[in-house]
Design an enzyme around this catalytic site. Structure first.
Site, short mmCIF file in Angstrom:
data_model
loop_
_atom_site.label_atom_id
_atom_site.label_comp_id
_atom_site.label_asym_id
_atom_site.label_seq_id
_atom_site.Cartn_x
_atom_site.Cartn_y
_atom_site.Cartn_z
N PRO A 30 18.76 -76.23 24.39
CA PRO A 30 18.24 -75.78 25.52
C PRO A 30 18.04 -76.94 26.48
CG PRO A 30 16.44 -75.76 24.20
CD PRO A 30 17.56 -76.05 23.39
N HIS B 241 22.23 -81.27 10.68
CA HIS B 241 23.29 -81.96 10.67
C HIS B 241 22.97 -83.48 10.27
CE1 HIS B 241 26.39 -79.57 12.53
NE2 HIS B 241 25.56 -78.89 13.17
N GLU C 195 26.36 -87.36 8.20
CA GLU C 195 27.94 -86.91 8.43
C GLU C 195 28.76 -88.14 8.65
OE1 GLU C 195 27.48 -82.38 9.97
OE2 GLU C 195 27.32 -84.06 11.47
N HIS D 298 27.20 -70.67 11.47
CA HIS D 298 27.25 -71.99 12.01
C HIS D 298 27.97 -71.98 13.28
CE1 HIS D 298 27.28 -76.79 11.08
NE2 HIS D 298 27.26 -76.46 12.44
N ASN E 238 27.91 -73.26 22.65
CA ASN E 238 28.87 -73.89 23.64
C ASN E 238 30.20 -74.56 22.80
OD1 ASN E 238 27.90 -73.54 26.38
ND2 ASN E 238 25.97 -74.48 25.32
N HIS F 226 29.47 -78.18 29.06
CA HIS F 226 28.24 -78.20 29.61
C HIS F 226 28.32 -78.14 31.27
CE1 HIS F 226 25.96 -79.73 25.72
NE2 HIS F 226 26.42 -78.32 25.76
N HIS G 256 27.57 -73.01 17.23
CA HIS G 256 27.10 -73.48 18.55
C HIS G 256 27.43 -72.84 19.48
CE1 HIS G 256 25.74 -77.36 16.22
NE2 HIS G 256 26.65 -77.04 15.40
C1 LIG Z 1 33.34 -83.58 15.61
C2 LIG Z 1 32.44 -82.33 15.83
C3 LIG Z 1 32.70 -81.84 17.37
C4 LIG Z 1 31.99 -81.73 14.98
C5 LIG Z 1 31.30 -80.44 15.09
N1 LIG Z 1 30.15 -80.56 14.30
C6 LIG Z 1 28.90 -80.74 15.06
N2 LIG Z 1 28.27 -81.94 14.54
C7 LIG Z 1 27.05 -82.07 15.54
N3 LIG Z 1 26.69 -81.41 16.47
C8 LIG Z 1 27.48 -80.53 16.90
C9 LIG Z 1 28.73 -80.05 16.44
N4 LIG Z 1 29.25 -78.97 16.98
C10 LIG Z 1 28.45 -79.03 17.88
N5 LIG Z 1 27.30 -79.58 18.17
C11 LIG Z 1 26.12 -79.54 18.92
O1 LIG Z 1 26.27 -78.60 19.81
C12 LIG Z 1 26.14 -78.81 21.10
C13 LIG Z 1 27.15 -77.89 21.97
O2 LIG Z 1 26.57 -76.51 21.74
P1 LIG Z 1 25.37 -76.11 22.59
O3 LIG Z 1 25.32 -76.62 24.13
O4 LIG Z 1 24.09 -76.63 21.84
O5 LIG Z 1 25.46 -74.55 22.69
C14 LIG Z 1 26.81 -80.19 21.16
O6 LIG Z 1 26.54 -81.03 22.60
C15 LIG Z 1 26.28 -80.97 19.86
O7 LIG Z 1 25.12 -81.33 20.30
#
Ligand SMILES: CC(C)=CCNc1ncnc2c1ncn2[C@@H]1O[C@H](COP(=O)(O)O)[C@@H](O)[C@H]1O
Length: 279
Positions: free
Chosen positions: A162, A260, A263, A78, A82, A128, A80
Site C-alpha cells: 500500500p 522474502h 536472497e 507469488h 505491480n 509506481h 506482486h
Molecule cells: C530482482 C527481482 C525484481 C526479483 C523479484 N523478486 C522480488 N523480490 C523482492 N521484492 C519484490 C520482488 N518482486 C517484486 N517485489 C516487491 O513488489 C513491489 C512491486 O509490487 P507492488 O507495488 O507491491 O504491487 C516492488 O517494489 C518490491 O517491493
C-alpha cells in the site's frame, strides 16, 4: 494466415507461415534436391502441397499446445501486483500520463536481457509513477486478475505494497480497498482470489508495524480476501531482524506470512548472526 515461399542466399528455400493471431513463424528448408527440413532439423514430407499441409499442422499443434497449457488449472502463489502488469495495461497507463515520458523499455525486462538487482528494482519505481491513483490501481488490479483467469489460474494470491500519494489523494487504506474492490465485484470470474498486504523492507520498522495494523483490520473486514502479510523489497536494504516485532505481531493476530529473506549473500559475522524465529 499468410503462407509464402522465399529463397535465401544459402540456396535454401523457405516456406514461411505467419499466423498473426499467434504471431508465430515456422519455416522449412529444402536442401537442393535433397531432404526438406524443419528449423529444428526434422525431415519434412516432399512436395509443395504436403509441405503446406505439414506446416499448417504444426501451427495447429502449437496453437493446441497453447490452448492445452492455458486450460490447465493452476495456482498462482507469488504475484506482486505491480510486477504483474501486462504490456497492454502499461500501454493504457502510458497513454494516461504522457507527461511522464515513460517508454515500455523502462517498465519491463525483456527476454534474455540482463539487469543488476538495483536496476530490477528501478523498474518498479517507474511502474509506481504510472500507478499512483485509485483509478490506476483499480484498472491494474482488474486487468491482472482477468489475465490470470484467462491463463487458467484458479487460485490467485496477489500481494501489493500500500502506498500513499499526496498528489492524487491516495491513502494506504484506499489503496488496499481499491485492490480488493474488483475481487468483491466480480463474482463471475471463476477464480479464487486472496490478498497479502506487502511490507517494503526499505521503509523500516515503523512503517512495517503500521502496515501490519492495517492488514489486521482488513483481515477482520474483507470477507476472507486479505489473509496475510508479504515481506518484500530490495533484499540488500535493511535487515529482516528489524522487522521481526511487526512480523510477530502479524502472526499473533492470525495473518499468514510470506517472506522474502536471505536472497543475497552477505558476509555474516558471528556477532550479527541472528536466527529469526517466529513462533
Ligand atoms: C530482482 C527481482 C525484481 C526479483 C523479484 N523478486 C522480488 N523480490 C523482492 N521484492 C519484490 C520482488 N518482486 C517484486 N517485489 C516487491 O513488489 C513491489 C512491486 O509490487 P507492488 O507495488 O507491491 O504491487 C516492488 O517494489 C518490491 O517491493
Amino acid at each position: 494466415m499468410g503462407i509464402y515461399f522465399y529463397n535465401q542466399g544459402n540456396g535454401g528455400r523457405y516456406l514461411r507461415c505467419t499466423d498473426l493471431s499467434v504471431t508465430q513463424k515456422c519455416s522449412l528448408k529444402t536442401e537442393g534436391k535433397g531432404t526438406t527440413r524443419y528449423d529444428d532439423g526434422r525431415t519434412a514430407t516432399q512436395g509443395t502441397n504436403s509441405l503446406l499441409i505439414e506446416l499448417l499442422l504444426i501451427l495447429l499443434m502449437d496453437n493446441e499446445a497453447d490452448a492445452f497449457y492455458e486450460g490447465l488449472p493452476k495456482v498462482e502463489l507469488h504475484a506482486h501486483l505491480n510486477g504483474s502488469v501486462s504490456f497492454q495495461t502499461i500501454e493504457k497507463l502510458i497513454r494516461r500520463k504522457p507527461q511522464l515520458n515513460i517508454e515500455h523499455s523502462m517498465t519491463a525486462i525483456g527476454k534474455g536481457q540482463r539487469r543488476t538487482l538495483d536496476e530490477c528494482f528501478q523498474v518498479f519505481k517507474v511502474i509506481h509513477q504510472l500507478v499512483d491513483s485509485e483509478e490506476d490501481i483499480f484498472m491494474v488490479a482488474t486487468d491482472v486478475i482477468k489475465e490470470f483467469a484467462a491463463d487458467g489460474v484458479k487460485y490467485l494470491e496477489l500481494r501489493s505494497t500500500p502506498r500513499e500519494e499526496t498528489t492524487t489523494g491516495l491513502t494506504k487504506r484506499r489503496y488496499i480497498e481499491t485492490v480488493i474492490k474488483y475481487s468483491k465485484l466480480c463474482t463471475l470470474t471463476l477464480i479464487i482470489k486472496r490478498f497479502l498486504v506487502a511490507i517494503d523492507r526499505r521503509n523500516g520498522s515503523q512503517v512495517a508495524m503500521e502496515t501490519v495494523q492495517l492488514a489486521e483490520e482488513f483481515l477482520l473486514s474483507s470477507d476472507g480476501l486479505v489473509i496475510g502479510i508479504d515481506l518484500s523489497g530490495d533484499p540488500t536494504v535493511g535487515h529482516g531482524r528489524d522487522l521481526l516485532s511487526a512480523l510477530q505481531k502479524a502472526k499473533d493476530s492470525g495473518l499468514k506470512l510470506s517472506l522474502h529473506l536471505s536472497e543475497v549473500c552477505f558476509i555474516i559475522h558471528s556477532h550479527t548472526n541472528t536466527t529469526i524465529k517466529l513462533t
